[in-house]
Design an enzyme around this catalytic site. Sequence first.
Site, PDB file in Angstrom:
ATOM      1  N   LYS A 175      39.900 -33.621  29.526  1.00  0.00           N
ATOM      2  CA  LYS A 175      38.816 -32.652  29.676  1.00  0.00           C
ATOM      3  C   LYS A 175      37.900 -32.587  28.464  1.00  0.00           C
ATOM      4  O   LYS A 175      36.690 -32.428  28.590  1.00  0.00           O
ATOM      5  CB  LYS A 175      39.404 -31.269  29.985  1.00  0.00           C
ATOM      6  CG  LYS A 175      40.007 -31.144  31.379  1.00  0.00           C
ATOM      7  CD  LYS A 175      40.589 -29.771  31.606  1.00  0.00           C
ATOM      8  CE  LYS A 175      40.969 -29.560  33.070  1.00  0.00           C
ATOM      9  NZ  LYS A 175      41.918 -30.533  33.561  1.00  0.00           N
ATOM     10  N   GLU A 210      37.215 -22.390  26.194  1.00  0.00           N
ATOM     11  CA  GLU A 210      35.974 -22.139  26.921  1.00  0.00           C
ATOM     12  C   GLU A 210      35.727 -20.640  27.005  1.00  0.00           C
ATOM     13  O   GLU A 210      36.669 -19.843  27.039  1.00  0.00           O
ATOM     14  CB  GLU A 210      36.044 -22.694  28.354  1.00  0.00           C
ATOM     15  CG  GLU A 210      36.018 -24.197  28.452  1.00  0.00           C
ATOM     16  CD  GLU A 210      36.071 -24.680  29.890  1.00  0.00           C
ATOM     17  OE1 GLU A 210      36.325 -23.829  30.781  1.00  0.00           O
ATOM     18  OE2 GLU A 210      35.876 -25.876  30.123  1.00  0.00           O
ATOM     19  N   HIS A 231      44.880 -20.282  40.732  1.00  0.00           N
ATOM     20  CA  HIS A 231      44.126 -21.513  40.431  1.00  0.00           C
ATOM     21  C   HIS A 231      44.293 -22.592  41.502  1.00  0.00           C
ATOM     22  O   HIS A 231      43.836 -23.722  41.298  1.00  0.00           O
ATOM     23  CB  HIS A 231      44.511 -22.084  39.060  1.00  0.00           C
ATOM     24  CG  HIS A 231      44.348 -21.115  37.930  1.00  0.00           C
ATOM     25  ND1 HIS A 231      43.110 -20.644  37.530  1.00  0.00           N
ATOM     26  CD2 HIS A 231      45.253 -20.512  37.114  1.00  0.00           C
ATOM     27  CE1 HIS A 231      43.271 -19.807  36.514  1.00  0.00           C
ATOM     28  NE2 HIS A 231      44.558 -19.705  36.245  1.00  0.00           N
ATOM     29  N   ARG A 260      38.750 -39.075  42.572  1.00  0.00           N
ATOM     30  CA  ARG A 260      39.478 -39.420  43.803  1.00  0.00           C
ATOM     31  C   ARG A 260      38.845 -38.661  44.959  1.00  0.00           C
ATOM     32  O   ARG A 260      37.930 -37.860  44.760  1.00  0.00           O
ATOM     33  CB  ARG A 260      40.946 -39.013  43.678  1.00  0.00           C
ATOM     34  CG  ARG A 260      41.126 -37.540  43.313  1.00  0.00           C
ATOM     35  CD  ARG A 260      42.553 -37.081  43.364  1.00  0.00           C
ATOM     36  NE  ARG A 260      42.760 -35.788  42.754  1.00  0.00           N
ATOM     37  CZ  ARG A 260      42.478 -34.614  43.301  1.00  0.00           C
ATOM     38  NH1 ARG A 260      41.936 -34.570  44.512  1.00  0.00           N
ATOM     39  NH2 ARG A 260      42.715 -33.474  42.671  1.00  0.00           N
TER      40      ARG A 260
END
Length: 615
Positions: free
Chosen positions: A116, A200, A235, A297
């Site tokens: 990430k 973040e 999530h 994907r």
Amino acid sequence: MMKSLLIANRGEIACRVIRTARKLGIRTIAVYSDVDATALHVRMADEAVHIGPAPVRESYLLGDRIIAAARDMGAEAIHPGYGFLSENAEFAQSVQDAGLIWVGPNPASITAMGLKDAAKKLMQDAGVPTTPGYLGEDQSPERLKAEAEAIGYPVLIKAVAGGGGKGMRKVDAAADFADALLSCQREAASSFGNDQVLLEKWVTNPRHIEVQVFGDSHGNVVHLFERDCSLQRRHQKVIEEAPAPGMDEATRAAVCRAAVNAAKAVDYVGAGTIEFIADGSDGLRADRIWFMEMNTRLQVEHPVTEEITRQDLVEWQLRVASGEPLPKRQNELSIHGWAMEARLYAEDPSKGFLPSIGRLDTFVPGEGCRIDTGVQQGAEISPFYDPMIAKVIAHGPDREAAREALAKTLGDTVIWPIRTNTGFLVKALTDPDFAAARVDTGWVGWKGEALMPNARPDQGRLADAAATIALGGGLAGFRLNAPPRREACFLLDGEAISIRFEPRTDSTAASGDHILVRQAGQVWSLDAWRAVGADGADHSDGTLLSPMPGRVIAVMAAAGDSVAKGQRLLTLEAMKMEHSLVAPFDGHIIEIGAREGDQVLEGVLLVRIGKAEDA
């Protein structure tokens, strides 16, 4: 176009790929573990290869074994599906090194987007907007805490190698940072073998917006518009839809352009998804939508994109992997109506959504929607794999039509005895907030118990089911109350309950001593309360136990007596009703375990009978 394809996956996605491959005339080869030997994807494929025991690390994650199977079976290509090895760059490279076609992006693209922090830096260089945060290499707790304070709480700690909601912690205050960091790093190290994190800014009213992109080996990249996957639980996506509610044309153009730029930055080939996080507190605005990550994907939720674009994305994958250009140019793609997908899982909401395993004795999906599944009635839900039973996809001219169609199909679905989240899905779909698209990624959490399915069907449903059972003569030994109503004891999912009902006389109605009661996507089993030893019961050893707590009000036999099948032996009073125990076969009384007036518990021995031939 390739002529043969091995699918390195199982379940729903393997079946999905096989359907399109068959349409294109491609020979398909499935792989399977011990517990999947009779699975639907194995039966659908032209050929199948056993690759190991049930645990994924001994079967579906063994890349060398899968490549060997492809070679042995003469496969030209390998499709990884989603999950398992689908985003493993080393496996993708090994497939290509073996001289096989990899149905997916170049290994270099997978690597570039796999971490990430590196992906965010790459996107920043490409001019793609990213969430404010910290991506530095200094991972000391002191530096990370200082950066969190500079960003401003609340912040989100994320594992750089994370995915699937793992390795993520929201921190609301500086005092909680150190513990949350350690917890996140431990989970990241355990799940991904990498404990590095990034920080973040926590977004208020976050919405999950993602864009489907597709590239080919000729340098073309297009988008197939956006999806909204904001309805999540811990999530994990629950319901997805396309297009995104409240997305105007200007914002759509900006977000989709950013997604295409992201794909071009890594020379992307094949199907991919650019995920964004949006601050939905003031509607969807291009300047408040930021890049999160790229999934290299095909996504689980790709059917909603297929429905609104009228394209087969698996076919696109196979054509692009075969070296063909993209089937459509950007100006040939448009949005048609609205699509919505729900993930139907074998999990029990009443037990914290724990997986529900066992045999799928009844699986009858409701009508009116597309059903993508990897199981059929009679299949086993295994503890070794993801417990998804099916994806249910609705399409309509607008959001309301799609929502209503999806809720109806789920409401009409019958699954038993496996517990499912169907009732939870129906509750979510019919909630006024969801109907008005007032949803963010935290919505399921703050709605809480309001989305939990009812513990029992309503009295009207129970009464109808009870009357149906009574019509079939399935009730033994109950007292008639004042006409015209009756009351009897039944077993609802094994628990004794009393139900008042109106007798029925319609002889054409289905009847019996067992019925599945359906309501709003939930299913319960209702059985006639048969006193142990009642006609038709199987008590081959002659042991009659008390089926529930109660008082013995009559004993009509004694030890040594000869009895005939169906003869009443003892009457138990429970829940203000009388229940008779009868002899299950001709024989003689060996033992009477209770006397008149005794209070007995459930499971207590009341009568033991020997068969006549044993006398």
